[in-house]
Design an enzyme around this catalytic site. Structure first.
Site, short mmCIF file in Angstrom:
data_model
loop_
_atom_site.label_atom_id
_atom_site.label_comp_id
_atom_site.label_asym_id
_atom_site.label_seq_id
_atom_site.Cartn_x
_atom_site.Cartn_y
_atom_site.Cartn_z
N ARG A 24 0.82 -1.22 0.00
CA ARG A 24 0.00 0.00 0.00
C ARG A 24 0.84 1.27 0.00
NH1 ARG A 24 -1.53 1.05 6.15
NH2 ARG A 24 0.32 0.19 7.13
N THR A 135 11.61 3.17 8.96
CA THR A 135 11.25 2.55 7.68
C THR A 135 11.69 3.41 6.51
OG1 THR A 135 9.32 1.54 8.69
CG2 THR A 135 9.30 1.73 6.29
N LYS A 162 12.01 -1.26 2.86
CA LYS A 162 10.85 -1.94 2.25
C LYS A 162 11.17 -2.33 0.81
CE LYS A 162 7.67 -1.47 5.55
NZ LYS A 162 6.98 -2.63 6.16
N ASP A 190 12.32 -5.67 4.58
CA ASP A 190 10.94 -6.16 4.73
C ASP A 190 10.29 -6.28 3.36
OD1 ASP A 190 8.39 -6.82 5.47
OD2 ASP A 190 8.04 -5.06 6.74
N GLU A 218 12.24 -9.74 6.56
CA GLU A 218 10.91 -9.86 7.15
C GLU A 218 9.88 -10.30 6.11
OE1 GLU A 218 10.11 -6.46 9.53
OE2 GLU A 218 7.96 -6.80 9.61
N ASP A 243 6.09 -11.73 10.18
CA ASP A 243 5.26 -10.59 10.60
C ASP A 243 3.79 -10.92 10.32
OD1 ASP A 243 4.07 -8.20 11.17
OD2 ASP A 243 5.05 -7.03 9.63
N LYS A 267 3.08 -7.13 16.85
CA LYS A 267 2.46 -5.80 16.74
C LYS A 267 1.14 -5.85 17.50
CE LYS A 267 4.32 -4.72 12.19
NZ LYS A 267 4.06 -4.78 10.74
N CYS A 295 5.08 -1.77 14.68
CA CYS A 295 3.82 -1.03 14.69
C CYS A 295 3.31 -0.87 13.27
CB CYS A 295 3.98 0.34 15.36
SG CYS A 295 5.17 1.45 14.57
N ASP A 320 10.97 -1.80 16.29
CA ASP A 320 10.55 -1.12 15.06
C ASP A 320 9.33 -0.28 15.41
OD1 ASP A 320 9.92 -0.43 12.42
OD2 ASP A 320 8.86 -2.31 12.05
#
Ligand code: MG
Length: 355
Positions: A24, A135, A162, A190, A218, A243, A267, A295, A320
């Site tokens: 997203r 991030t 990411k 990630d 991740e 995750d 999380k 989070c 994180d």
């Protein structure tokens, strides 16, 4: 100290730069704050982040779940009866973990106020300071390099990069970032489920061969593909972090039994709050598996609760909690001190918000 009323409100916080993952793109945080009032005039605060692509929850569903299912289930209950309260919260509605998390953290805020202690001490009080990563959103290589250097200039020593949106270009992205920031910066990667198991083994192998020295990767593959997670974990040397594959304590047990990851990312929005997060952390600890605390796109409200939880647990070795660092400003004052990479717990009772 009994629950007298529960109210929800909107929390908005613009982001410094758009947050982009394989799942997203988000420009601004639109979350839900929960206020729980007690018969002796105390108030506990929590927050839920609607992350439809991960938890399936939306702004409307969270508000509805709290007002029509959770509130009737816990009204009038005593804050100190935490296990009983949590049982009622858990069984008030199926899943809806972020709605439950917001209520859970407001209850813990009140419980710590009841005992006149900071929440992290009530939960175990293991440490007072945390060092978080930040991030780096997935973008073209040049932009990611620029963002990485800016984060290092802000004092971040750990970057969570990411990837997963363009598997063919991911090795190039990470190599470029490593070359730009130098070897002394810790890099986490990630993929947010963006690779197939074979792509993951190939990409991680290439990152290892290129000497990128990645601390962990991740969620390389789809959350439900545990055989794929197991395959990647068995066929790479880099640590694999689960995750999206782990919401509940039962999920954690499955990952551990199958050795489908080396680390678990907890999380609160996935677990339904601190109560369930403790179970995951302890199950992992008993199996020599460390945990990260993470989070969603959350403001200082819920990230403060996560920081208290993380500070209380020996087995949470990676942090994180960059939500507040991504926001232009905080919607609340008080709570732990977020100073870029450094998070410091204070002696204020409860989560510590000033209201
Ligand atoms: Mg993740």
């Amino acid at each position: 100290m009994k629950i007298k009323d529960i109210k929800v409100a909107k929390v908005e916080a613009p982001l410094i730069t758009p947050f982009k993952t394989a799942l997203r793109t988000v420009h601004s945080i639109h979350n839900i704050a929960v206020y729980i009032y007690t018969d002796d005039g105390q108030v506990g605060i929590g927050e839920a982040a609607p992350t439809a692509v991960i938890t399936g929850e939306t702004f409307g569903s969270i508000t509805h779940a709290i007002e029509h299912y959770i509130k009737p289930a816990i009204m009038g209950l005593d804050i100190a009866d935490i296990v009983h309260l949590m049982e009622r919260l858990d069984t008030s509605i199926y899943q809806n973990t972020s709605a439950k998390a917001a209520v859970d953290m407001a209850i813990y805020d009140l419980c710590a106020q009841h005992y006149q202690t900071p929440l992290y001490k009530l939960l175990g009080g293991y440490r007072k300071e945390l060092t978080t990563d930040i991030t780096i959103s997935v973008n073209e290589t040049e932009e990611m390099v620029k963002d990485s250097l800016a984060a290092v200039a802000r004092g971040f020593q750990i970057l969570k990069v990411k990837v997963g949106k363009d598997p063919l270009g991911d090795v190039k992205r990470v190599v470029a970032i490593r070359q730009a920031v130098g070897q002394h910066i810790t890099l986490r990667v990630d993929a947010n489920q963006g690779w197939t198991p074979k792509q993951a083994v190939q990409i991680i192998g290439a990152l290892e061969d290129a000497g990128t020295n990645i601390e962990l990767v991740e969620q390389p593959v789809h959350y439900s593909n545990l055989a794929g997670m197991q395959y990647v974990t068995a066929n790479t040397l880099t640590n694999i972090l689960a995750d999206e594959s782990v919401f509940s304590a039962r999920d954690a047990l499955t990952i551990i039994e199958k050795r489908a990851a080396d680390i678990i990312n907890i999380k609160l929005m996935k677990t339904g709050g601190i109560h369930q997060a403790q179970k995951i952390c302890h199950i992992a600890e008993a199996n020599d598996m460390p945990c990260m605390i993470g989070c969603m796109l959350e403001t200082k409200i819920s990230v403060s609760a996560a920081a208290h939880f993380a500070a209380s647990q020996k087995n949470i070795t990676m942090i994180d909690l960059d939500g507040p660092s991504l926001c232009l400003k905080d919607p609340i004052t008080g709570g732990p001190i977020f100073d870029n990479a450094r998070i410091t717990m204070t002696d204020a009772v409860g989560i510590g918000f000033s209201i």
